[in-house]
Design a protein around this motif. Structure first.
Motif, short mmCIF file in Angstrom:
data_model
loop_
_atom_site.label_atom_id
_atom_site.label_comp_id
_atom_site.label_asym_id
_atom_site.label_seq_id
_atom_site.Cartn_x
_atom_site.Cartn_y
_atom_site.Cartn_z
N MET A 85 -12.19 -0.96 -22.76
CA MET A 85 -13.39 -0.99 -21.94
C MET A 85 -14.54 -1.48 -22.80
N VAL A 86 -15.23 -2.52 -22.34
CA VAL A 86 -16.40 -3.05 -23.04
C VAL A 86 -17.62 -2.71 -22.19
N HIS A 87 -18.31 -1.67 -22.55
CA HIS A 87 -19.44 -1.20 -21.75
C HIS A 87 -20.62 -2.17 -21.82
N ASP A 88 -20.82 -2.77 -22.97
CA ASP A 88 -21.88 -3.78 -23.11
C ASP A 88 -21.74 -4.45 -24.46
N LEU A 89 -22.50 -5.52 -24.67
CA LEU A 89 -22.55 -6.23 -25.95
C LEU A 89 -23.94 -6.15 -26.57
N LEU A 90 -24.71 -5.17 -26.16
CA LEU A 90 -26.12 -5.13 -26.52
C LEU A 90 -26.39 -5.07 -28.02
N PRO A 91 -25.59 -4.36 -28.83
CA PRO A 91 -25.89 -4.38 -30.26
C PRO A 91 -25.84 -5.77 -30.89
N VAL A 92 -25.06 -6.69 -30.29
CA VAL A 92 -25.01 -8.05 -30.83
C VAL A 92 -25.90 -9.02 -30.07
N THR A 93 -26.18 -8.74 -28.79
CA THR A 93 -27.04 -9.65 -28.02
C THR A 93 -28.51 -9.26 -28.09
N ARG A 94 -28.78 -7.95 -28.30
CA ARG A 94 -30.15 -7.47 -28.41
C ARG A 94 -30.27 -6.53 -29.61
N PRO A 95 -30.03 -7.04 -30.81
CA PRO A 95 -29.98 -6.16 -32.00
C PRO A 95 -31.30 -5.48 -32.30
N GLU A 96 -32.41 -6.00 -31.78
CA GLU A 96 -33.71 -5.39 -32.07
C GLU A 96 -33.83 -3.97 -31.53
N PHE A 97 -32.94 -3.60 -30.60
CA PHE A 97 -33.01 -2.28 -30.00
C PHE A 97 -32.10 -1.26 -30.68
N PHE A 98 -31.46 -1.64 -31.79
CA PHE A 98 -30.46 -0.78 -32.42
C PHE A 98 -30.68 -0.68 -33.92
N PRO A 99 -30.11 0.35 -34.56
CA PRO A 99 -30.21 0.46 -36.02
C PRO A 99 -29.59 -0.76 -36.70
N PRO A 100 -29.96 -1.02 -37.95
CA PRO A 100 -29.53 -2.26 -38.63
C PRO A 100 -28.02 -2.47 -38.70
N HIS A 101 -27.25 -1.39 -38.82
CA HIS A 101 -25.80 -1.53 -38.98
C HIS A 101 -25.07 -1.79 -37.66
N ALA A 102 -25.75 -1.58 -36.52
CA ALA A 102 -25.06 -1.58 -35.23
C ALA A 102 -24.46 -2.93 -34.88
N ALA A 103 -25.18 -4.01 -35.17
CA ALA A 103 -24.68 -5.34 -34.80
C ALA A 103 -23.38 -5.66 -35.52
N ARG A 104 -23.33 -5.36 -36.83
CA ARG A 104 -22.11 -5.65 -37.58
C ARG A 104 -20.94 -4.79 -37.08
N SER A 105 -21.18 -3.49 -36.86
CA SER A 105 -20.11 -2.61 -36.39
C SER A 105 -19.59 -3.06 -35.04
N HIS A 106 -20.50 -3.45 -34.16
CA HIS A 106 -20.08 -3.87 -32.81
C HIS A 106 -19.32 -5.19 -32.87
N ALA A 107 -19.76 -6.10 -33.73
CA ALA A 107 -19.07 -7.38 -33.86
C ALA A 107 -17.65 -7.19 -34.40
N GLU A 108 -17.48 -6.29 -35.37
CA GLU A 108 -16.14 -6.02 -35.90
C GLU A 108 -15.24 -5.42 -34.82
N TRP A 109 -15.80 -4.52 -34.02
CA TRP A 109 -15.05 -3.93 -32.91
C TRP A 109 -14.70 -4.99 -31.86
N LEU A 110 -15.65 -5.85 -31.53
CA LEU A 110 -15.38 -6.92 -30.55
C LEU A 110 -14.28 -7.86 -31.04
N ALA A 111 -14.20 -8.07 -32.34
CA ALA A 111 -13.15 -8.93 -32.87
C ALA A 111 -11.77 -8.34 -32.59
N VAL A 112 -11.64 -7.02 -32.62
CA VAL A 112 -10.37 -6.37 -32.27
C VAL A 112 -10.13 -6.48 -30.77
#
Length: 352
Positions: A85-112
């Motif tokens: 289930m992919v609830h959203d891609l916001l940490p990678v599409t809107r990284p300004e709303f998340f802590p600094p590490h969120a975009a990288r963690s979400h991108a690694e998860w999306l790769a799986v």
């Protein structure tokens, strides 16, 4: 999950599993609790997926999923269909709303996720975002990853009685009864637009308005100054109510008591309060973003911009409401959670 346990998709047996060090185990203790059984009928034995089975991960677990990447690959080689289930891609599409590490963690998860067979999204808007991400970051998977969209549901039961609420909650509901109150529901975080809402109501109050703003949601991340503003606001407990630990029963009552829900989020994957409010007959003012248009359609008043624009939208809704012309929710178009679960189960198991 409870809906699937109670009413499994045709021809299938649903087995909840949990992750462990070796892979997965049958979550029989958890299942027994969900079914209200007095004891677990059997221990949590190892789960051994076989060819033809479908493994579905409905939750977001960055580290856990990335750690099991090789296991998912092996399962697929053995003929197990893997779905997320992919609830959203916001940490990678809107990284300004998340802590600094969120975009990288979400991108690694999306790769799986991109290596799986199926990705289920709560809206078509998220599905399109995911397709674009896969084309950009895993183009070799763009054709083989089956991306589907299935809306969430809301229980359409009658509004619950206020019994069981604590004294403070009852006092709040009594204060709101008969008042023109507007409600926001959800974790207080940067993308949710709470600051715009407070700005809007300060403008309305300065112009002599008596409207009440109720914010129900625990503090999230990167909102220390906003939470301090809410806790110390001069209108707190007068025309501004901030409920940090609202129970489900209280939120249900707030949907019934308040005249209108405000969804001011700058970005969302679905916006569950939209359907919860509709199930309760509560009107909606929402930011004009594609996800909200998809979920609420013409059953909401929309605005674009910051506090000034929202203040104007509230004033416009108020005038329409007085004339009986404000958009009203239609419960007929809302899925129950059981219907939502059936739709999702069908999408996860149908042959392509």
């Amino acid at each position: 999950m409870r809906a699937w346990i109670a009413d499994a998709p045709a021809g299938l047996r649903v087995e909840p599993v949990r992750a462990d060090a070796d892979g997965f185990a049958l979550a029989r203790a958890w299942t027994a609790r969900q079914l209200g059984l007095p004891r677990t009928p059997a221990p949590d034995a190892p789960a051994l997926p076989r060819a033809g089975d479908t493994y579905f991960m409905p939750d977001l677990d960055h580290a856990g999923v990335v750690a099991k990447r090789d296991l998912y690959r092996a399962m697929r080689r053995d003929g197990v269909r893997v779905a997320f289930m992919v609830h959203d891609l916001l940490p990678v599409t809107r990284p300004e709303f998340f802590p600094p590490h969120a975009a990288r963690s979400h991108a690694e998860w999306l790769a799986v996720v991109a290596e799986a067979d199926i990705a289920a999204c709560p809206t078509q808007a998220v599905a399109e975002d995911l397709k674009a991400w896969v084309r950009a970051h895993g183009p070799e998977r763009a054709e083989s990853l089956h991306i589907v969209a299935s809306h969430h549901g809301a229980d359409l039961r009658a509004a619950p009685a206020a019994r069981g609420l604590d004294r403070e909650s009852l006092r709040l509901l009594a204060r709101l009864s008969g008042a023109r109150a507007f409600l926001m529901v959800g974790t207080v975080e940067p993308r949710k637009g709470h600051a715009d809402a407070v700005d809007a109501f300060e403008r309305l109050w300065a112009a002599g308005g008596s409207e009440i703003l109720v914010i129900a949601g625990r503090p999230g991340w990167m909102v220390e100054s906003l939470v301090a503003r809410l806790r110390g606001h001069p209108e707190r407990n007068r025309r501004l109510f901030y409920v940090e630990t609202a129970t489900d029963d209280l939120v249900d009552q707030l949907y019934v008591t308040c005249g209108c829900l405000i969804m001011a989020s700058h970005a969302e994957g679905f916006g569950l309060p939209l359907v919860e409010a509709a199930a309760r007959g509560c009107s909606v003012i929402a930011r004009d973003i594609p996800v909200f248009r998809e979920v609420a359609g013409e059953r909401a008043c929309y605005f674009e911009g910051g506090g000034d624009a929202l203040a104007q939208a509230v004033d416009r809704w108020r005038r329409l409401d007085r004339r009986g012309e404000a958009p009203r929710p239609r419960r007929s178009g809302i899925l129950t959670w059981a219907q939502s679960a059936r739709n999702l189960g069908r999408l996860l198991t149908e042959e392509r």
